[in-house]
Design a protein around this motif. Structure first.
Motif, PDB file in Angstrom:
ATOM      1  N   LYS A 193      39.223  34.803  46.189  1.00  0.00           N
ATOM      2  CA  LYS A 193      39.697  36.759  46.407  1.00  0.00           C
ATOM      3  C   LYS A 193      37.953  37.003  45.234  1.00  0.00           C
ATOM      4  CE  LYS A 193      43.790  37.070  47.890  1.00  0.00           C
ATOM      5  NZ  LYS A 193      44.067  37.560  48.741  1.00  0.00           N
ATOM      6  N   VAL A 194      38.062  36.162  43.887  1.00  0.00           N
ATOM      7  CA  VAL A 194      36.522  36.810  43.520  1.00  0.00           C
ATOM      8  C   VAL A 194      35.533  36.824  44.231  1.00  0.00           C
ATOM      9  CG1 VAL A 194      35.706  36.875  41.097  1.00  0.00           C
ATOM     10  CG2 VAL A 194      37.807  37.309  41.587  1.00  0.00           C
ATOM     11  N   ARG A 195      35.252  35.185  44.873  1.00  0.00           N
ATOM     12  CA  ARG A 195      33.980  35.120  45.321  1.00  0.00           C
ATOM     13  C   ARG A 195      34.285  34.883  46.483  1.00  0.00           C
ATOM     14  NH1 ARG A 195      33.970  28.218  45.372  1.00  0.00           N
ATOM     15  NH2 ARG A 195      31.761  28.761  46.292  1.00  0.00           N
ATOM     16  N   LEU A 196      34.998  36.287  46.944  1.00  0.00           N
ATOM     17  CA  LEU A 196      34.710  36.873  48.643  1.00  0.00           C
ATOM     18  C   LEU A 196      34.028  38.800  48.048  1.00  0.00           C
ATOM     19  CD1 LEU A 196      36.964  35.896  50.901  1.00  0.00           C
ATOM     20  CD2 LEU A 196      34.770  35.282  50.623  1.00  0.00           C
ATOM     21  N   GLY A 197      34.680  38.705  47.376  1.00  0.00           N
ATOM     22  CA  GLY A 197      34.154  40.732  46.991  1.00  0.00           C
ATOM     23  C   GLY A 197      34.562  41.179  45.523  1.00  0.00           C
ATOM     24  N   GLY A 198      34.884  39.822  44.513  1.00  0.00           N
ATOM     25  CA  GLY A 198      34.658  40.265  42.750  1.00  0.00           C
ATOM     26  C   GLY A 198      35.976  40.651  42.554  1.00  0.00           C
ATOM     27  N   TYR A 199      36.245  40.730  41.197  1.00  0.00           N
ATOM     28  CA  TYR A 199      36.287  41.458  40.529  1.00  0.00           C
ATOM     29  C   TYR A 199      37.368  42.287  40.909  1.00  0.00           C
ATOM     30  CZ  TYR A 199      39.281  41.880  35.919  1.00  0.00           C
ATOM     31  OH  TYR A 199      40.087  42.300  34.953  1.00  0.00           O
ATOM     32  N   SER A 200      37.424  43.233  41.932  1.00  0.00           N
ATOM     33  CA  SER A 200      38.444  44.510  41.775  1.00  0.00           C
ATOM     34  C   SER A 200      38.504  43.394  43.564  1.00  0.00           C
ATOM     35  CB  SER A 200      37.851  45.033  41.974  1.00  0.00           C
ATOM     36  OG  SER A 200      36.863  45.568  43.111  1.00  0.00           O
ATOM     37  N   ASN A 201      38.146  42.258  43.620  1.00  0.00           N
ATOM     38  CA  ASN A 201      39.149  42.364  44.820  1.00  0.00           C
ATOM     39  C   ASN A 201      40.550  41.370  45.554  1.00  0.00           C
ATOM     40  OD1 ASN A 201      38.204  39.939  47.829  1.00  0.00           O
ATOM     41  ND2 ASN A 201      37.965  42.051  47.730  1.00  0.00           N
ATOM     42  N   PHE A 202      40.880  41.479  43.925  1.00  0.00           N
ATOM     43  CA  PHE A 202      42.384  40.460  43.682  1.00  0.00           C
ATOM     44  C   PHE A 202      43.334  40.998  43.266  1.00  0.00           C
ATOM     45  CE2 PHE A 202      40.765  39.159  39.655  1.00  0.00           C
ATOM     46  CZ  PHE A 202      41.698  38.858  38.697  1.00  0.00           C
ATOM     47  N   SER A 203      44.303  41.203  43.254  1.00  0.00           N
ATOM     48  CA  SER A 203      45.196  41.823  42.743  1.00  0.00           C
ATOM     49  C   SER A 203      46.526  41.641  42.433  1.00  0.00           C
ATOM     50  CB  SER A 203      46.092  43.282  43.383  1.00  0.00           C
ATOM     51  OG  SER A 203      46.831  42.945  44.977  1.00  0.00           O
ATOM     52  N   PHE A 204      47.406  41.489  41.145  1.00  0.00           N
ATOM     53  CA  PHE A 204      48.426  40.806  40.724  1.00  0.00           C
ATOM     54  C   PHE A 204      49.221  40.450  42.213  1.00  0.00           C
ATOM     55  CE2 PHE A 204      48.833  40.258  36.129  1.00  0.00           C
ATOM     56  CZ  PHE A 204      47.400  40.294  35.783  1.00  0.00           C
ATOM     57  N   ARG A 205      49.678  41.285  43.019  1.00  0.00           N
ATOM     58  CA  ARG A 205      50.350  41.653  43.658  1.00  0.00           C
ATOM     59  C   ARG A 205      50.141  41.061  45.054  1.00  0.00           C
ATOM     60  NH1 ARG A 205      51.498  45.961  41.518  1.00  0.00           N
ATOM     61  NH2 ARG A 205      53.819  46.858  42.380  1.00  0.00           N
ATOM     62  N   GLU A 206      49.475  40.732  45.587  1.00  0.00           N
ATOM     63  CA  GLU A 206      48.107  39.377  46.112  1.00  0.00           C
ATOM     64  C   GLU A 206      48.919  38.160  45.352  1.00  0.00           C
ATOM     65  OE1 GLU A 206      45.042  41.715  48.713  1.00  0.00           O
ATOM     66  OE2 GLU A 206      44.521  41.634  46.789  1.00  0.00           O
ATOM     67  N   LEU A 207      48.432  37.818  45.046  1.00  0.00           N
ATOM     68  CA  LEU A 207      48.065  36.852  44.532  1.00  0.00           C
ATOM     69  C   LEU A 207      49.604  36.294  44.411  1.00  0.00           C
ATOM     70  CD1 LEU A 207      44.942  36.814  43.854  1.00  0.00           C
ATOM     71  CD2 LEU A 207      45.945  36.577  40.819  1.00  0.00           C
ATOM     72  N   ALA A 208      50.874  36.950  43.302  1.00  0.00           N
ATOM     73  CA  ALA A 208      51.916  36.717  43.457  1.00  0.00           C
ATOM     74  C   ALA A 208      52.762  36.611  44.706  1.00  0.00           C
ATOM     75  CB  ALA A 208      52.494  38.049  43.329  1.00  0.00           C
ATOM     76  N   ASN A 209      52.153  37.176  46.054  1.00  0.00           N
ATOM     77  CA  ASN A 209      52.467  36.704  47.299  1.00  0.00           C
ATOM     78  C   ASN A 209      52.440  35.320  47.858  1.00  0.00           C
ATOM     79  OD1 ASN A 209      53.769  39.301  47.479  1.00  0.00           O
ATOM     80  ND2 ASN A 209      52.868  40.678  48.813  1.00  0.00           N
ATOM     81  N   GLU A 210      51.043  35.543  47.509  1.00  0.00           N
ATOM     82  CA  GLU A 210      50.374  33.886  47.989  1.00  0.00           C
ATOM     83  C   GLU A 210      50.821  32.756  47.823  1.00  0.00           C
ATOM     84  OE1 GLU A 210      46.423  33.378  48.430  1.00  0.00           O
ATOM     85  OE2 GLU A 210      45.598  35.594  48.875  1.00  0.00           O
ATOM     86  N   ILE A 211      51.242  32.407  46.242  1.00  0.00           N
ATOM     87  CA  ILE A 211      52.416  31.469  45.697  1.00  0.00           C
ATOM     88  C   ILE A 211      53.319  31.445  45.713  1.00  0.00           C
ATOM     89  CG2 ILE A 211      49.712  31.153  44.650  1.00  0.00           C
ATOM     90  CD1 ILE A 211      51.927  31.746  41.830  1.00  0.00           C
ATOM     91  N   GLY A 212      54.121  32.365  46.177  1.00  0.00           N
ATOM     92  CA  GLY A 212      55.212  32.885  46.228  1.00  0.00           C
ATOM     93  C   GLY A 212      56.021  33.106  45.056  1.00  0.00           C
ATOM     94  N   ILE A 213      56.280  34.177  44.408  1.00  0.00           N
ATOM     95  CA  ILE A 213      56.239  34.372  43.247  1.00  0.00           C
ATOM     96  C   ILE A 213      55.892  36.387  43.476  1.00  0.00           C
ATOM     97  CG2 ILE A 213      56.032  32.748  41.872  1.00  0.00           C
ATOM     98  CD1 ILE A 213      54.069  34.378  40.198  1.00  0.00           C
ATOM     99  N   LYS A 214      56.942  36.950  42.443  1.00  0.00           N
ATOM    100  CA  LYS A 214      56.521  37.968  42.500  1.00  0.00           C
ATOM    101  C   LYS A 214      55.592  38.700  41.248  1.00  0.00           C
ATOM    102  CE  LYS A 214      59.923  38.573  44.860  1.00  0.00           C
ATOM    103  NZ  LYS A 214      59.754  39.754  45.864  1.00  0.00           N
TER     104      LYS A 214
END
Lengths: 172, 172
Positions: free
Chosen positions: A14-35
DNA sequence: AATCACCTACCTACTGATAGGTAATTTATA
DNA sequence: TATAAATTACCTATCAGTAGGTAGGTGATT
């Protein structure tokens, strides 16, 4: 792969596409299957995650480079190795250099993240200075900053114009 | 200065420090003394504001450059003019190039913003190709991409390491 | 009468972060 | 060896804050 490693991997993309603000804890969590709340178990704050990401990225990058002397001993120009590593990031990953992107927005980064981005460039300059010294450059420090500047800039422009040709033209 | 111009000015400062996501309609509105809803009167969406900002920045940048031929006629190297414009952005504004930053995160930008960033680099490459041609460079296209890459990269690294010395060392 | 340049009031969606809980595992103690 | 304590790796529920965007209104200018 551990959940923590998976989080860092997802964040890197995510960061390599859009920088530091381009990822959120929710998105990351969803992607790997945790909360999202569980991400805070591995990384207390977002800045902690960002800093660890940049630190790990730097260590991995430097490790991939190997030793300039070793390349020279194998009859290879260390600068070709360096250029190739950048090109791979652009061609294979089709993404920017993590620290190139974070560096551009470094003024708005949390301190501990910015410090890790600085570390990336300090380490790169040290490696390149050594490489140019081995090559017999009269001003290896200058050559080092010129090399990394050219590559980071060419990477950014090639990525923006969506054409690897610009990178190749700039670097060969 | 009109409110619209003030909004663009405020946005430019924010974007040049932290990218597209580093400004919000609320912040901009507060800074110039109107309400955030009123910003939508001047710019329907954030993407519209971003695109107009990049467009205006490009036009202004190219206008500041003048004509390569005119500089040559005055006994100056057009490339020195170009380098100086970059250096001024870094030294006087103490900020990144707007399109250098937006280019780095271009993968995550709205289409119309990314298109304007592309336009910036296309116009810059055209100007530099002309300048190198005038200087008698055997491969002016290659020299052009090398020049803009070196400057954008040096600017980013100098900004990250917070030391103008790197920019100077890379460009002189 | 229409347009301009704002306004109030509000919406939904998302942000990072916290409190407190739980089942499973590991470690320390009696 | 059995039990107690602590740690790990998550969870649910919730928070205050901020995001971009919209509907509809107002007074001034044209």
């Amino acid at each position: 792969m551990t959940k923590k490693a998976a989080l860092l991997k997802a964040a890197e993309n995510k960061v390599r596409l859009g920088g530091y603000s381009n990822f959120s804890f929710r998105e990351l969590a969803n992607e790997i299957g945790i909360k999202s709340a569980s991400v805070h178990y591995h990384f207390p704050t977002k800045a902690d995650l960002g800093a660890e990401l940049a630190h790990q990225y730097t260590d991995n990058f430097i490790a991939m480079l190997g030793e300039p002397q070793a390349h020279k001993a194998n009859g290879k120009n260390p600068l070709d190795i360096y250029t190739q590593l950048f090109k791979n990031a652009l061609v294979i990953d089709k993404k920017m250099c993590l620290c190139g992107l974070l560096g551009a927005e470094s003024d708005s980064l949390p301190d501990k993240v910015r410090d890790e981005v600085k570390r990336f460039f300090i380490k790169n300059l040290a490696w390149l200075t050594q490489a140019h010294k081995i090559n017999g450059e009269p001003d290896p420090e200058r050559a080092a900053i010129q090399t990394v500047s050219l590559l980071e800039g060419a990477m950014m422009i090639s990525n923006t114009l969506d054409d690897i040709h610009y990178f190749e033209q700039a670097t060969f």
